[in-house]
Design an enzyme around this catalytic site. Structure first.
Site, PDB file in Angstrom:
ATOM      1  N   HIS A 276       0.855  -1.213   0.000  1.00  0.00           N
ATOM      2  CA  HIS A 276       0.000   0.000   0.000  1.00  0.00           C
ATOM      3  C   HIS A 276       0.874   1.240   0.000  1.00  0.00           C
ATOM      4  O   HIS A 276       1.481   1.595   1.013  1.00  0.00           O
ATOM      5  CB  HIS A 276      -0.933   0.022   1.208  1.00  0.00           C
ATOM      6  CG  HIS A 276      -1.939   1.124   1.115  1.00  0.00           C
ATOM      7  ND1 HIS A 276      -3.288   0.895   0.947  1.00  0.00           N
ATOM      8  CD2 HIS A 276      -1.800   2.470   1.119  1.00  0.00           C
ATOM      9  CE1 HIS A 276      -3.930   2.050   0.864  1.00  0.00           C
ATOM     10  NE2 HIS A 276      -3.034   3.033   0.973  1.00  0.00           N
TER      11      HIS A 276
ATOM     12  N   HIS B 297       1.606   5.339  -2.163  1.00  0.00           N
ATOM     13  CA  HIS B 297       1.147   6.400  -3.089  1.00  0.00           C
ATOM     14  C   HIS B 297       2.375   7.005  -3.755  1.00  0.00           C
ATOM     15  O   HIS B 297       2.960   7.968  -3.255  1.00  0.00           O
ATOM     16  CB  HIS B 297       0.353   7.468  -2.337  1.00  0.00           C
ATOM     17  CG  HIS B 297      -0.929   6.956  -1.777  1.00  0.00           C
ATOM     18  ND1 HIS B 297      -2.133   7.097  -2.430  1.00  0.00           N
ATOM     19  CD2 HIS B 297      -1.187   6.246  -0.650  1.00  0.00           C
ATOM     20  CE1 HIS B 297      -3.094   6.520  -1.711  1.00  0.00           C
ATOM     21  NE2 HIS B 297      -2.541   5.988  -0.624  1.00  0.00           N
TER      22      HIS B 297
ATOM     23  N   HIS C 155      -9.248   1.689  -0.315  1.00  0.00           N
ATOM     24  CA  HIS C 155      -9.177   2.427   0.943  1.00  0.00           C
ATOM     25  C   HIS C 155     -10.563   2.278   1.562  1.00  0.00           C
ATOM     26  O   HIS C 155     -11.552   2.675   0.942  1.00  0.00           O
ATOM     27  CB  HIS C 155      -8.899   3.896   0.691  1.00  0.00           C
ATOM     28  CG  HIS C 155      -7.491   4.221   0.304  1.00  0.00           C
ATOM     29  ND1 HIS C 155      -6.917   3.785  -0.850  1.00  0.00           N
ATOM     30  CD2 HIS C 155      -6.537   4.943   0.952  1.00  0.00           C
ATOM     31  CE1 HIS C 155      -5.667   4.218  -0.900  1.00  0.00           C
ATOM     32  NE2 HIS C 155      -5.409   4.930   0.165  1.00  0.00           N
TER      33      HIS C 155
ATOM     34  N   GLU D  48     -11.295   4.461   6.351  1.00  0.00           N
ATOM     35  CA  GLU D  48     -10.124   5.126   6.950  1.00  0.00           C
ATOM     36  C   GLU D  48     -10.640   6.314   7.742  1.00  0.00           C
ATOM     37  O   GLU D  48     -10.575   7.469   7.321  1.00  0.00           O
ATOM     38  CB  GLU D  48      -9.126   5.577   5.873  1.00  0.00           C
ATOM     39  CG  GLU D  48      -7.828   6.094   6.498  1.00  0.00           C
ATOM     40  CD  GLU D  48      -6.831   6.622   5.481  1.00  0.00           C
ATOM     41  OE1 GLU D  48      -7.143   6.635   4.279  1.00  0.00           O
ATOM     42  OE2 GLU D  48      -5.733   7.034   5.905  1.00  0.00           O
TER      43      GLU D  48
ATOM     44  N   TRP E 210       0.437  13.726   3.591  1.00  0.00           N
ATOM     45  CA  TRP E 210      -0.144  13.052   4.752  1.00  0.00           C
ATOM     46  C   TRP E 210       0.890  12.689   5.812  1.00  0.00           C
ATOM     47  O   TRP E 210       0.559  12.447   6.954  1.00  0.00           O
ATOM     48  CB  TRP E 210      -0.872  11.775   4.297  1.00  0.00           C
ATOM     49  CG  TRP E 210      -2.036  12.084   3.429  1.00  0.00           C
ATOM     50  CD1 TRP E 210      -3.310  12.367   3.855  1.00  0.00           C
ATOM     51  CD2 TRP E 210      -2.069  12.163   1.987  1.00  0.00           C
ATOM     52  NE1 TRP E 210      -4.112  12.617   2.765  1.00  0.00           N
ATOM     53  CE2 TRP E 210      -3.389  12.505   1.619  1.00  0.00           C
ATOM     54  CE3 TRP E 210      -1.111  11.986   0.997  1.00  0.00           C
ATOM     55  CZ2 TRP E 210      -3.774  12.668   0.282  1.00  0.00           C
ATOM     56  CZ3 TRP E 210      -1.495  12.155  -0.324  1.00  0.00           C
ATOM     57  CH2 TRP E 210      -2.803  12.494  -0.684  1.00  0.00           C
TER      58      TRP E 210
END
Ligand code: FE2
Length: 435
Positions: free
Chosen positions: A58, A60, A211, A214, A316
């Site tokens: 996982h 990005h 996702h 979350e 993030w």
């Protein structure tokens, strides 16, 4: 008999010691004690841990290493991160996305991380990041497996062009269908998005990684819908729920019903401990919730649980270094996973379990598998999580693609040893008398 490579005197993650690993033509030919043969290259592992490569299920990659562009996340929340990414998105260039992604892949290789599943935001009508990461995927293929997920960051229904863009991204060869049901306008829209996206995956014969929930909202129920749709559409074994942080806050009775549904559906769980501990609980005063999903309970039910890095230096999360052992270490701490068994399982959560979720072919340390492996400056998986040690050698298809000098500190203390020996602190399991 002559091989391309023999790694001698390895300790394997399953505890076998003194193993020689012979490789030829990019495959492991044999793993045995003392292989009597020559090789073009021999590496003495010296009893250190030799593991299959780390796998991050996982991530990005379109956002990585963009920290500070165009500003920092002040609140630390998921929602400000999404808003900040929305400010950066129109400013992205093809070249900049590729440059940052390649720099991250270099870092990953140096850490023995040779397979990454990356979500790629498709809510930019240019699909610039999709094109860029497809290029990166082809470029890194000789040394790193990059799998892409079509991710409607701004909501499959909430973003007016997401549905069309997602279809275009899949047409361009993106392999996995993503989603973000908790970001849709209503719970009903979220559930509808899960249904629609699973149907697309079923029609196209693709994997799903959503996702899901979350949030700290104990009533967020999208993983239930994901499990239901997985079963309805016959997608068992092809679906992962990422984050599942609402499970941390859910009512225990409800979870006792939910987990068997996940088992029936064969849905895997992906926790992202570094990001979950930082982003969840931001609306709490005290006590502050940890947010990570129920790793121990999911494992006890037989549900595959993997750990992802999720973010490195982006809107993030402002830290990280592509070290999956740092990820596993955080999971161990956040989830009270401190038994010997739970720590060994946490090592598997960054190696074999995510490899299965990605569907990596011929992954592992066994004859016939790709000769991909990492030699760590640690004696076993638990010491690896404790030390986050140097990756002495990273091997892909029988070729050393990264090497790091061992960490050695010379001590200058009168009456003390010359060097610090981490192994001196290793536990003696089952020792009759403590000393
Ligand atoms: Fe994510």
């Amino acid at each position: 008999m002559s091989f391309d490579l023999i790694v001698r005197n390895a300790t394997l993650p399953d505890g076998r010691t003194g193993q020689d690993i012979a490789c030829t033509a990019g495959r492991i030919a044999a793993i045995e004690p003392r292989i009597e043969a020559q090789a073009a290259r021999e590496i003495e592992a010296g009893g250190q841990l030799v593991s299959p490569p780390f796998v991050d299920c996982h991530f990005h990659m379109d956002a990585t290493l963009s920290l500070g562009l165009p500003r920092m996340n002040v609140s630390g929340t998921l929602l400000e991160g999404i808003a900040l990414w929305g400010e950066l998105k129109p400013l992205l260039t093809h070249e900049a996305v590729i440059e940052r992604a390649l720099r991250y892949c270099d870092l990953a290789v140096s850490q023995g991380l040779l397979a990454i599943r990356s979500h790629v935001d498709i809510c930019d009508d240019r699909l610039l990041a999709v094109e860029a990461l497809k290029e990166v995927q082809a470029k890194v293929r000789p040394y790193l497996d990059l799998q892409l997920v079509a991710f409607p960051q701004d909501g499959y229904y909430r973003s007016p062009t997401a549905a069309a863009n997602l279809a275009r991204a899949l047409d361009m060869g993106v392999e996995v269908v993503g989603g973000i049901p908790h970001f849709e306008r209503t719970m009903a829209d979220g559930a509808a998005s899960v249904r629609a996206l699973c149907e697309i995956a079923a029609e196209r014969g693709l994997l799903v990684d959503m996702h899901c929930d979350e949030t700290d909202d104990p009533l967020s129920r999208h993983v239930e819908t994901l499990a239901f749709e997985t079963q309805r559409l016959g997608l068992q074994g092809r679906v992962a729920g990422s984050h599942l942080t609402s499970m941390h806050s859910m009512d225990n009775y409800y979870v006792s019903k939910l987990m068997p549904l996940m088992v029936e559906a064969g849905v895997a769980a992906i926790a992202n401990p570094l990001i979950n501990i930082c982003i969840q609980g931001r609306h709490d005063s005290y006590p502050k919730r940890r947010g990570m999903t129920r790793v121990a309970e999911l494992r006890d039910m037989g549900i595959p649980v993997a750990f992802g890095h999720d973010c490195v230096m982006d809107p993030w999360y402002s830290l990280g270094q592509a070290d999956m052992l740092e990820v596993a270490s955080m999971a161990v701490h956040v989830g009270h996973l401190t038994s010997r068994e739970a720590m060994r399982a946490s090592f598997e959560a960054v190696t074999t379990v995510p490899a299965a979720i990605l569907g990596l072919a011929d992954y592992g340390l066994a004859p016939g598998c790709h000769s991909d492996m990492v030699i760590l400056q640690a004696a076993d998986p638990i010491e690896a999580i404790r030390m986050k040690p140097v990756r002495l050698a990273v091997i892909r298809r029988g070729r050393v693609i990264a090497e790091t000098m061992p960490k050695v500190t010379a001590l200058r203390l009168d009456g003390r040893p010359d060097m610090v020996d981490p192994a001196a602190y290793a536990p003696r399991e089952g020792a009759a008398t403590p000393s």
